[in-house]
Scaffold this motif. Structure first.
Motif, PDB file in Angstrom:
ATOM      1  N   LYS A  73      37.709  36.166  51.726  1.00 49.25           N
ATOM      2  CA  LYS A  73      38.373  36.947  50.679  1.00 49.25           C
ATOM      3  C   LYS A  73      38.432  38.388  51.172  1.00 49.25           C
ATOM      4  O   LYS A  73      37.403  38.984  51.476  1.00 49.25           O
ATOM      5  N   HIS A 156      45.687  29.104  52.265  1.00 48.91           N
ATOM      6  CA  HIS A 156      45.150  29.955  51.208  1.00 48.91           C
ATOM      7  C   HIS A 156      45.052  29.212  49.881  1.00 48.91           C
ATOM      8  O   HIS A 156      45.670  28.178  49.683  1.00 48.91           O
ATOM      9  N   THR A 158      45.476  30.489  45.925  1.00 51.15           N
ATOM     10  CA  THR A 158      45.839  31.603  45.052  1.00 51.15           C
ATOM     11  C   THR A 158      45.574  31.186  43.613  1.00 51.15           C
ATOM     12  O   THR A 158      46.097  30.181  43.143  1.00 51.15           O
ATOM     13  N   THR A 160      46.097  32.197  39.875  1.00 52.16           N
ATOM     14  CA  THR A 160      46.942  33.050  39.038  1.00 52.16           C
ATOM     15  C   THR A 160      46.469  32.947  37.594  1.00 52.16           C
ATOM     16  O   THR A 160      46.618  31.908  36.957  1.00 52.16           O
ATOM     17  N   SER A 166      46.676  38.189  40.690  1.00 55.38           N
ATOM     18  CA  SER A 166      46.195  36.960  41.327  1.00 55.38           C
ATOM     19  C   SER A 166      45.027  37.248  42.260  1.00 55.38           C
ATOM     20  O   SER A 166      44.874  38.351  42.768  1.00 55.38           O
ATOM     21  N   LYS A 168      43.383  35.866  45.827  1.00 54.78           N
ATOM     22  CA  LYS A 168      43.746  35.056  46.987  1.00 54.78           C
ATOM     23  C   LYS A 168      42.530  34.867  47.888  1.00 54.78           C
ATOM     24  O   LYS A 168      41.875  35.828  48.275  1.00 54.78           O
TER      25      LYS A 168
END
Length: 195
Positions: A73, A156, A158, A160, A166, A168
């Motif tokens: 991250k 990745h 993600t 949301t 968001s 990631k």
């Protein structure tokens, strides 16, 4: 099922009688429809009626998770993602160390991706995760979880939320993708998208 007793669940549906897991023995888990990720990964069907009752009593139950160098991250290689019946919790290993969860192996709890814990063990794990969390998002606050499989590059995940920006997480290896597919399907399959 032949050879196994069945019992009625809360809805009156016949379900196989559950037997306790034995250590060092692989448990066959049911595959959800045709959502097998690969021949090496099997999805565990959660929450089961037992988890649902526990969830009602306790409010939150640990599902599973992992931490390590397969997740990144920002510029922090070494990250942890853990799932409960109510939340997704992120942990930065750099600020807490790899053994912060009691000397876990590969960031697993009790050496497993999705361990079967007693209510007391589950509560203790969630308490430890709350102490170390960098973020947590309630299941009902997540609009979508997108997983992109690592190919020649990095994949990745993600997350949301319904409101706000968001989050990631980079997936540095296919193993991270496979584990997260299994965990997100147990956590909230309706919000998961994969590519």
């Amino acid at each position: 099922m032949q050879g196994q007793g069945c019992e009625d669940n809360e809805r009156g549906t016949h379900v196989p009688r559950r037997t306790p897991l034995l250590r060092h023995r692989r448990e066959r888990v049911r595959v959800l429809g045709t959502q097998a990720i690969s021949s090496k990964v099997v999805l565990r069907a959660l929450p089961t009626p037992e988890w649902s009752r526990l969830d009602t009593i306790m409010g939150e139950t640990f599902i599973g998770g992992f931490a390590g160098g397969f997740l990144e991250k920002g510029f922090h290689v070494g990250y942890g993602l853990y799932f409960t019946t109510g939340r997704l919790i992120g942990i930065d290993l750099g600020s807490h160390g790899g053994g912060a969860l009691g000397g876990t192996l590969g960031g697993f709890i009790k050496g497993e991706l999705m361990p079967n814990l007693s209510p007391e063990e589950s509560a203790k794990v969630i308490e430890d995760l709350d102490r170390m969390k960098e973020f947590d998002i309630g299941k009902d606050q997540i609009r979508r979880i997108e997983l992109k499989k690592p190919g020649l590059g990095i994949g990745h995940m993600t997350i949301t939320p319904n409101q706000g920006g968001s989050i990631k997480i980079k997936l540095r290896h296919r193993t991270a993708y496979d584990r997260l597919m299994q965990l997100t399907q147990a956590f909230s399959p309706d919000v998961v998208r994969s590519s």
